[in-house]
Design an enzyme around this catalytic site. Sequence first.
Site, PDB file in Angstrom:
ATOM      1  N   SER A 144       5.397   4.232   8.171  1.00 55.90           N
ATOM      2  CA  SER A 144       4.297   3.753   8.744  1.00 55.90           C
ATOM      3  C   SER A 144       4.068   3.772  10.319  1.00 55.90           C
ATOM      4  CB  SER A 144       4.113   2.509   7.998  1.00 55.90           C
ATOM      5  OG  SER A 144       2.677   2.066   8.289  1.00 55.90           O
ATOM      6  N   GLU A 162     -16.740   8.602   8.243  1.00 51.17           N
ATOM      7  CA  GLU A 162     -17.489   9.344   9.341  1.00 51.17           C
ATOM      8  C   GLU A 162     -17.405  10.710   9.257  1.00 51.17           C
ATOM      9  OE1 GLU A 162     -17.623   7.639  13.315  1.00 51.17           O
ATOM     10  OE2 GLU A 162     -17.486   5.479  12.432  1.00 51.17           O
ATOM     11  N   HIS A 186      -0.013   6.789   5.558  1.00 55.51           N
ATOM     12  CA  HIS A 186      -1.079   6.206   4.485  1.00 55.51           C
ATOM     13  C   HIS A 186      -2.126   7.180   4.350  1.00 55.51           C
ATOM     14  CE1 HIS A 186       1.150   2.176   4.828  1.00 55.51           C
ATOM     15  NE2 HIS A 186       1.108   2.612   6.317  1.00 55.51           N
TER      16      HIS A 186
END
Lengths: 283, 283
Positions: A144, A162, A186
Amino acid sequence: MLQLDTQSLQQKMPQTLKSTVMVIGGAEDKVHGREILHTFFTRAGGSEAKIAIVPCASREPSAIGDRYNKIFTEMGATSIELLDIRERTQGEDPKWQEYMEECTGVFMTGGDQLRLCALVADTPLMEKVRMKVREGKIVLAGTSAGAAVMGHHMIAGGGSGESPNRSLVDMATGLGILPDVIVDQHFHNRNRMARLLSAIASHPDRLGIGIDEDTCAMFQGDGVIEVIGKGTVTIVDPGSTFATNEQQVGATDPLSLYNMRLHILCHGDRFELRQRISRPTHP
Amino acid sequence: MLQLDTQSLQQKMPQTLKSTVMVIGGAEDKVHGREILHTFFTRAGGSEAKIAIVPCASREPSAIGDRYNKIFTEMGATSIELLDIRERTQGEDPKWQEYMEECTGVFMTGGDQLRLCALVADTPLMEKVRMKVREGKIVLAGTSAGAAVMGHHMIAGGGSGESPNRSLVDMATGLGILPDVIVDQHFHNRNRMARLLSAIASHPDRLGIGIDEDTCAMFQGDGVIEVIGKGTVTIVDPGSTFATNEQQVGATDPLSLYNMRLHILCHGDRFELRQRISRPTHP
């Protein structure tokens, strides 16, 4: 319009990396098969492993450090040190630099990648880690936030939902262990394709690597990424004929990115960094 | 491992399409500049336009039909018919087939693409529309669900937030106006890259087209897609060296997709379907 010759990057890419660097997309299995963590443990020497846990990305470094400590203890590591750095000056502490001399594996936990970089970037300790990686003497893993810091250019944050645009991603400077890649984690789990593409538009001399949860891109000494784990590793390769409008448009305008190569890789798949080609598991 | 020679597809791609087919990613501007809707209106003949609105995807066909009716009336269309089909038998109504003889533009609204196909696929009315498109006699536009139906293979639904896998996308049969593409809409807005990739893994002889909201991929008679609007059009081209593990893995296992080409295109950009290359706005 930026036209890019990536020849130089392709030659530079594998560098003198001799160690395995394990870039983990977060949320790796800590309970059942623990495949990724066990691979780290094994590559760090198994029962001979001397492990350093760097929990500095987390605001609860003791708790997260203890969790990994317990896991690697259960696996049978010889020694484990928690490098619980809370101020930059601790990165100068000789005792930890000494531990690095015998250490065989460094594991960086999740949390906030800006916090991790603020605490350890350019400290004598981190320079030692970098040197040991270059010499092939330790296995380095990060999950991560600990994965995000691997590149020179680091994705510090951003959004989704977007069209790709410059304001969709916040860039900062990472630890530069794998300077030629931009890592996102992720990845499909949090729908981060648009932000990785936005990062690549600004830095098309890098290779974009998006890693899903419980999945690891293992950068190996032979210039090969090998994928292990439950999800996919996405490789966005701007390639030699890439072009973008990034220099011509405003921060919130949509970006054009032309002529990229895209690979979605699963467990067992390999990607050759020098030639920029994927090697399927099922040929 | 499926190895694919897309030569045949590349030759087939532009077909005998003479009309403009406007594939709109949903949520197109209906209030201010109305750029996409105005382009449809202009290409349909402007003040000479005779427009048919197909609201059948919606469960509120009157309301959505009236909205577009008002817009095209304000723009100054000569005539507008609302093809408010609620049973398949209405697709045989001679009066609407007659209107098709003089009609210059057909606009399919949003809603549910399965509902739209169930009501109009293979009806005499839709066959008439298809023929008129092929002959270059009408402009056909579809937004959201009306866009999804354009391909032969249609994305009927799906999820996001996962590694690409077969169960992430529900496929059905579309209207086949542009048989060689698989369209997804609200694309980056709803994080649909993983589901489009999952669709392409199952149908790598097609070209994946992901269209953002208020954005349009205009398929033109010369075999060129031109992009207009506020967002991006994403083109996933499996290409001639594509391979996938799709045949080897379970429905929820992550998919590998090797060696794709990826283009993110903005307003003014063009993509040549025959050669599969993008033509930047800012050369």
